[in-house]
Design a protein around this motif. Sequence first.
Motif, PDB file in Angstrom:
ATOM      1  N   UNK A  50       0.805  -1.209   0.000  1.00  0.00           N
ATOM      2  CA  UNK A  50       0.000   0.000   0.000  1.00  0.00           C
ATOM      3  C   UNK A  50       0.844   1.269   0.000  1.00  0.00           C
ATOM      4  N   UNK A  97       0.699 -10.447   5.776  1.00  0.00           N
ATOM      5  CA  UNK A  97       0.323  -9.537   6.846  1.00  0.00           C
ATOM      6  C   UNK A  97       0.978  -9.922   8.164  1.00  0.00           C
ATOM      7  N   UNK A 157       4.271  -6.769   8.425  1.00  0.00           N
ATOM      8  CA  UNK A 157       3.097  -5.948   8.615  1.00  0.00           C
ATOM      9  C   UNK A 157       2.993  -4.856   7.567  1.00  0.00           C
ATOM     10  N   UNK A 158       4.117  -4.485   7.028  1.00  0.00           N
ATOM     11  CA  UNK A 158       4.081  -3.363   6.101  1.00  0.00           C
ATOM     12  C   UNK A 158       4.040  -3.816   4.662  1.00  0.00           C
ATOM     13  N   UNK A 212       4.414   1.204   3.577  1.00  0.00           N
ATOM     14  CA  UNK A 212       3.548   1.847   4.568  1.00  0.00           C
ATOM     15  C   UNK A 212       4.341   2.369   5.748  1.00  0.00           C
TER      16      UNK A 212
END
Lengths: 291, 395, 329
Positions: free
Chosen positions: A234, A275, A279-280, A286
């Motif tokens: 993202x 994920x 996490x990023x 992100x």
Amino acid sequence: MLALLPQLVLTGLTVGSIYALVALGFVLIYTVTGIFNFAQGEFSMLGALICATLLATHAPLALAALAAVAAVAAVGAATERLVVQPAFGGHPLTLIIITFGASMVYRGIALMVWGADPYALPEFTPGPPLILFGGVLGRQALWAIGLSVGVVAALFAFFTRTVWGAALRACADNAFASRLVGISPRRMSLFAFTLSAALGALAGIVIAPISGATYDMGLALGLKGFVAAVIGGLGSAPAAVVGGYAVGLIETLTTGYLTPGYGDAITFLVLLVVLFLQREGLLRGARRRAA
Amino acid sequence: MDGMHPLEVIVVRRLVPRLGVVLVAAMLTAALVSPGTPVLGQGAPIRIGVVAAVTGPASSLGKAEKDTATMLVPQLDPIGGRQIQLVVYDSESDPTQALLLMKKTVSEDNVVAVVGGTSSPEAQAMADYAMQAGIPYMSLAASTTLSVPARTWVFQTPQRNSIAAAKVAGYLAATHVRTIVFLYRNDDFGQDGLVALQTYLPRDGITIVDTEPFEATATDLTAQVTRARVHTPDAWVVWSTPPTASTAAKNIRQLGIAAPIIESHGVANQAFIDLAGPAANGVVFPAGKLLVVGSLAAADPQKAVLQRYAQDFNAANHYPANTFGGHAYDGITLLLAAIRAVGPDRAKMRDYIEHVHGFVGIGGVFNMSPQDHNGLTTNDMALVVIRDGHWQQWK
Amino acid sequence: MARGGGRRRTLWLVALGAALAALPVAAPSAYALTLFNIIGLYAIVTVGLVLLGSSGQVSLGQAAFYGIGAYVSALLAKDLGWSTLATVPLAIVCVAGAAYLVGLPTLRLADHFFVLATLGVGIIVNVLMIQMVPVTGGASGLRDIPGLGAWGLRVTTDRQFYYVVWTCVLAAVLVARNVTSHRTGRALRAILGSEVGAAALGIDVARYKMQVFVLSAAYAALAGALYAHYVRFISPSPFSLYASLFFLVMAVVGGLTNIWGGLVGAAAVTVLDQVIRAEMPLVFPRVGGEYQTAIYGILLIVIMLFFPAGLVRRALDLGRTRREADGQA
């Protein structure tokens, strides 16, 4: 077993390029406004159907495609102005439901105007498929891959070489600071939506000759593009593209080598693993937001 | 609350939740007070409920069903001095909604019978309620279990999936096919087709060497085709509707596979040909005779009815008729025939329909019996082959 | 809490209970009762979502827990012939266990990614429902599920089911209120404000988050099991991503203000849908489902633009505070 690989990879790249375009649209809006645009898939659907209608009036393909992209870009802008702006700065959950509502409106209108049956779009350059590395690649598929690469390159040039591009990037990085230098986040939000809608429309027009155009094609496309965007992190445009190709390849390879019915489940399993582990996302884009 | 005017605070914190409650209460009342349900007596209209999936995944079938109902409306002559009304609802392809709307139409609109249930899950839920409520129910889904075993109040107007499968099996046997690959959409339609073929094909000594499911939303099926081709089947059978049915055909031909492609009755529409392009040529599929009405013998009992339906539908809705709309047509016209014969009494209508013989409809000629609540056989389907983008009967 | 306030609250509850009990008498049609029953089922799920929301978590996978609850109870009752008095609680326990396992890795994720993880779980579960044909009946679903019943008594009519469902709804609301009003509630609000801050205060963030997550899943499972024994036919389609989205819409429309918001939201959204249909049922040509989808979308947008109230609003303000504290603008 290995004999299947070339074909599967080619197919994976084909669908991957479509997901990449949709994911690009998602990431663009997300980085600039922080909104998850649930209506992203519907932009692709509208692009495909509008193009189909224009082609039925015997307009040349290039003109019809351009007009369709422009029309959907206008729809994207209208969405932003009418529906997103009033809730600007609101809780992300509110905005998610608003874009969800918008996607329902577009689907309903599409069903009214075009009905429930699929529409066919002609291939850009009809002809026999190409044989590459022991696999078959349709000409339209080549267009899909070529266009997505071309669009990424164009976007890269845009972001790095033009003032508007720099403004968008600034806004994505730090909205507060960019306001200080005179960049209006609201105007950037409008721009992001317009551009994303255009990207989505392009994706729809390119994939429709392969898979047909239906009023509800936006749902699945949007979801896959969304997953691609998240897997990519993202964070940035290249990340979205990588995510798109990753999803396309995962989907095709698991369908080809494992059991087909579980294709979607495996894709989402990979999403979960990404994920949990990172996490990023794969490209850690992100993290910029947090830093 | 930073930036919130005191008035805003009052409005947002106090008024809005209360307004919400009032709003809900008002809406609940509105929904309950139905617009003047007339007591059924002399002169009151006779109502038939239609619950079709106009939106949602089954909409390509449901929309045609709804449009058939609207097409029929101007043609409904009063029976016994009473107007006939069709009350049409959209179930959104959702079984819960379908059930709710069926209950609504039975208890609020006081219909004498219900036509509906576009997809099998919807039809199953509605069938259960029909049995509870004791109301004739004409289901529009093709799942074999809807009429086998026969249930008192439940009838089925489409050709059952098992009939279509039997027709395909017959074709495969006639063309001396020994092995097939089965590509199917991973939903009730495809899975039901698989079960049906697994029943019929072994009887003709045909083996299914591979089955490959795919999602209805799949954009490309090359992966499944690539996987399946290692089994080198004599023929490929695809069980889906457009667009994936067309994509499958295209992908098979793109990979240079020349083996025959057989599709299901789900491709009995122009969209299949448009989407598949040259890959459509040579495809064989079972279909209701609506598709080849032009080439039917003049003596065929269905010809006149089919032609009239195709004409009326096109005129009313501006797109070509398809068999799925025809199922709704059959459901409604069967009920109308029953009302004409025995009046708007649920039990009598049910008895009438159960013993109907030689009823000419779109799906075929119906011959119902207490054991057979579908009334159709393989003779009611034709095998259609696509040549040069046109439908022809396969002989 | 002043004693007067507490007494007034009890009075309100009693009045509400009486109104709910009287409803089937006032509106005895099968349609109205079914509608209330469905609202009741959705309300249970939505209250669970609100409970989850009180700790700042949003789930897009409730339909998965709803569905697993339905399938487990249905299969146990149908294939093994067990009484629903046993199968429903068993289904709830199973789902609670599954939620615990799912929660272990996912609750550690940041907000946005937690939502996505629940989305993923929801889709995976839905695929399994479709694929595991010998167990679940696949896409064609499970038929002939027994109705609720125990010790010779059977719940056969809509009205009987109404009382069962709404008793469960009231119980669910009361339990939820209990959870959110005392120490647990304060802990949850602290977590909502800032997880880091709450941890600094010595609150076991992980434990509280897990508690509400499992509880919200249990609520969904209860609703699902009841649904299975009411409609007596289930298939994977009511348990899709779309359903999860609608549960979320119900929760947010209700305002996420407090537990009652869940009830209001479920009722409002369901009734809205029905009212839209009621206005265009009959014989008007061309008007049908297409318009309803578009109008529904417009109404959703309007509601969210003008009523983004309640917990959502509060969370926004707290959220803004939290982000400012963490050094972002």
